[in-house]
Motif scaffolding. Structure first.
Motif, short mmCIF file in Angstrom:
data_model
loop_
_atom_site.label_atom_id
_atom_site.label_comp_id
_atom_site.label_asym_id
_atom_site.label_seq_id
_atom_site.Cartn_x
_atom_site.Cartn_y
_atom_site.Cartn_z
N TYR A 44 0.84 -1.19 0.00
CA TYR A 44 0.00 0.00 0.00
C TYR A 44 0.88 1.24 0.00
CZ TYR A 44 -4.20 -2.67 1.30
OH TYR A 44 -5.26 -3.54 1.31
N ARG A 45 0.30 2.35 -0.42
CA ARG A 45 0.95 3.65 -0.35
C ARG A 45 0.07 4.60 0.46
NH1 ARG A 45 2.06 6.94 -5.81
NH2 ARG A 45 -0.20 7.27 -5.69
N GLN A 46 0.71 5.40 1.27
CA GLN A 46 0.00 6.43 2.04
C GLN A 46 0.72 7.75 1.81
OE1 GLN A 46 -0.09 5.96 6.32
NE2 GLN A 46 -2.07 7.00 6.46
N GLN A 47 0.13 8.58 0.97
CA GLN A 47 0.71 9.89 0.70
C GLN A 47 0.46 10.81 1.89
OE1 GLN A 47 -1.27 10.09 -3.27
NE2 GLN A 47 0.79 10.47 -4.04
N PRO A 48 1.28 11.86 2.03
CA PRO A 48 1.17 12.74 3.21
C PRO A 48 -0.24 13.23 3.45
CG PRO A 48 3.12 13.29 1.93
CD PRO A 48 2.37 12.28 1.11
N GLY A 49 -0.73 13.02 4.65
CA GLY A 49 -2.06 13.48 5.02
C GLY A 49 -3.20 12.70 4.40
N GLN A 50 -2.89 11.59 3.77
CA GLN A 50 -3.92 10.82 3.08
C GLN A 50 -4.13 9.47 3.74
OE1 GLN A 50 -5.40 11.94 -0.02
NE2 GLN A 50 -4.37 13.87 0.35
N SER A 51 -5.15 8.78 3.25
CA SER A 51 -5.40 7.43 3.68
C SER A 51 -4.56 6.45 2.84
CB SER A 51 -6.89 7.12 3.55
OG SER A 51 -7.19 5.88 4.13
N LEU A 54 7.02 -17.42 0.57
CA LEU A 54 5.81 -17.04 1.31
C LEU A 54 6.07 -16.15 2.52
CD1 LEU A 54 3.86 -20.43 1.20
CD2 LEU A 54 3.44 -18.36 -0.15
N THR A 55 7.32 -15.74 2.73
CA THR A 55 7.61 -14.89 3.88
C THR A 55 8.29 -13.58 3.50
OG1 THR A 55 9.79 -15.89 4.27
CG2 THR A 55 7.90 -16.90 5.40
N PHE A 56 8.54 -13.34 2.23
CA PHE A 56 9.36 -12.20 1.84
C PHE A 56 8.86 -11.58 0.53
CE2 PHE A 56 13.15 -9.71 2.17
CZ PHE A 56 13.60 -9.49 0.88
N SER A 57 8.94 -10.25 0.48
CA SER A 57 8.60 -9.54 -0.75
C SER A 57 9.39 -8.25 -0.80
CB SER A 57 7.10 -9.22 -0.80
OG SER A 57 6.77 -8.47 -1.96
N THR A 58 9.60 -7.74 -2.00
CA THR A 58 10.21 -6.42 -2.17
C THR A 58 9.35 -5.58 -3.10
OG1 THR A 58 11.59 -6.98 -4.09
CG2 THR A 58 12.54 -7.38 -1.91
N LEU A 59 9.38 -4.28 -2.83
CA LEU A 59 8.75 -3.28 -3.69
C LEU A 59 9.83 -2.28 -4.07
CD1 LEU A 59 6.21 -1.67 -4.84
CD2 LEU A 59 6.25 -0.46 -2.65
N GLU A 106 6.70 13.50 -6.04
CA GLU A 106 5.33 12.98 -5.87
C GLU A 106 5.31 11.57 -5.28
OE1 GLU A 106 5.56 16.32 -8.14
OE2 GLU A 106 6.42 14.42 -8.79
N ASP A 107 6.44 10.89 -5.31
CA ASP A 107 6.53 9.54 -4.74
C ASP A 107 6.82 9.56 -3.25
OD1 ASP A 107 8.21 8.57 -7.76
OD2 ASP A 107 6.10 8.18 -7.21
N SER A 108 7.00 10.74 -2.69
CA SER A 108 7.22 10.85 -1.24
C SER A 108 5.98 10.37 -0.51
CB SER A 108 7.52 12.30 -0.86
OG SER A 108 8.70 12.76 -1.48
N SER A 109 6.13 9.26 0.19
CA SER A 109 4.98 8.60 0.83
C SER A 109 5.49 7.61 1.85
CB SER A 109 4.16 7.80 -0.19
OG SER A 109 3.59 8.61 -1.18
N ILE A 110 4.54 7.07 2.60
CA ILE A 110 4.83 5.87 3.39
C ILE A 110 4.40 4.68 2.56
CG2 ILE A 110 4.40 4.61 5.53
CD1 ILE A 110 3.53 7.23 6.79
N TYR A 111 5.28 3.70 2.42
CA TYR A 111 4.95 2.48 1.70
C TYR A 111 4.81 1.36 2.74
CZ TYR A 111 5.94 5.09 -2.48
OH TYR A 111 5.89 6.04 -3.49
N GLY A 137 5.92 0.34 8.04
CA GLY A 137 6.00 1.28 6.94
C GLY A 137 7.42 1.75 6.64
N SER A 138 7.61 2.17 5.40
CA SER A 138 8.88 2.75 4.96
C SER A 138 8.58 4.15 4.47
CB SER A 138 9.49 1.92 3.82
OG SER A 138 9.77 0.61 4.26
#
Lengths: 116, 111
Positions: free
Chosen positions: A35-42, A73-78, A86-91, A110-111
Motif C-alpha cells: 500500500y501507499r500512504q501519501q502525506p495526510g492521506q489514507s 511465502l515470507t518475503f517480498s520487495t517493492l 510525488e513519490d514521497s509517501s509511506i509504503y 512502513g517505509s
C-alpha cells in the motif's frame, strides 16, 4: 497475528533514483500486499504480491514504476523506480495470515520515503 | 470514487468526552476493520467485524457493523489523551484480502 518487518524504515532519496523496500514476515502467508500512504492521506492499494508469479496491480499503478518480487511465502520487495517528489509517501507491506476472522490484515511499520 | 466514506475527518475534543466515528458505503463488505495509526508508524489493527449487526468492545471502544454490512461505527467513551491518533476504517470484499480504506479520522484529545 503476524510480525512484519520492513526495511528501510526511512530514507531520503534523490530524484531519478530507485529504492527497494523489503518486507519480511515471521510466518508463511499466502496473501501479501503493498500500500501507499501519501502525506495526510489514507491508504491506497498498489498491488498484490503473488508468490512465484507476477504481481497484480491496481488501477493507476504499473509494473515499470513499482516492480515487485515475491520469491517465497515470507518475503517480498517493492521497488519505487525513477523517483520524483510525488513519490514521497509511506509504503506499507501488509499480510493476511490464515485463520483470522474475515481475512484480517496486518501492516508493517512502513517505509517513509522522502524524494528531494 | 470513494467507496467508503468516513466522518468526521477531524475531531478535537476534551478529555472525558464521548465521540463516534462513522464509515458508510453503498457497497456490501465481507468484513470491516478498524485501525489506529500514530505519526511515523504503520496502522495497528483494533478490531475486525464480520457479521451484520455485530458489536465488539475493546475497553472504552465499541465497534458496530451495520445489519446490511455496508456501514460501521466506532464509539469511544470518556476519551483520553492517549486516544489521540488517526483512526481508519477499511472494508474487505470477499476473500481477496484487498482493503478499501476510508479517508481517516484525525482525533485529538486535549487534557
Amino acid at each position: 497475528s503476524a510480525v512484519i518487518s520492513q526495511k528501510p524504515s526511512r530514507d531520503i532519496c534523490q530524484r531519478g533514483t530507485s529504492l527497494t523496500i523489503q518486507c519480511q514476515v515471521d510466518s508463511q502467508v499466502t496473501m501479501m500486499f503493498w500500500y501507499r500512504q501519501q502525506p495526510g492521506q489514507s491508504l491506497t492499494l498498489i498491488a498484490t504480491a503473488n508468490q512465484g508469479s507476477e504481481a497484480t496491480y491496481e488501477s493507476g499503478f504499473v509494473i515499470d514504476k513499482f516492480p515487485i518480487s515475491r520469491p517465497n511465502l515470507t518475503f517480498s520487495t517493492l521497488t519505487v523506480s525513477n523517483m520524483s517528489p510525488e513519490d514521497s509517501s509511506i509504503y506499507l507491506c501488509s499480510v493476511a495470515p490464515p485463520g483470522g476472522p474475515g481475512n484480517t490484515i496486518y501492516f508493517g511499520e512502513g517505509s517513509w520515503l522522502t524524494v528531494v | 470514487t470513494q467507496l467508503l466514506e468516513q466522518s468526521p475527518q477531524f475531531l478535537s475534543i476534551q478529555e472525558g468526552e464521548n465521540l463516534t466515528v462513522y464509515c458508510n458505503s453503498s457497497s456490501v463488505f465481507s468484513s470491516l476493520q478498524w485501525y489506529r495509526q500514530e505519526p511515523g508508524e504503520g496502522p495497528v489493527l483494533l478490531v475486525t467485524v464480520v457479521t451484520g449487526g455485530e458489536v465488539k468492545k475493546l475497553k472504552r471502544l465499541t465497534f458496530q457493523f451495520g445489519d446490511a454490512r455496508k456501514d460501521s461505527s466506532l464509539h469511544i467513551t470518556a476519551a483520553q489523551p492517549g486516544d489521540t491518533g488517526l483512526y481508519l476504517c477499511a472494508g474487505a470484499r470477499g476473500n481477496t484480502g484487498k482493503l478499501i480504506f476510508g479517508q481517516g479520522t484525525t482525533l485529538q484529545v486535549k487534557p
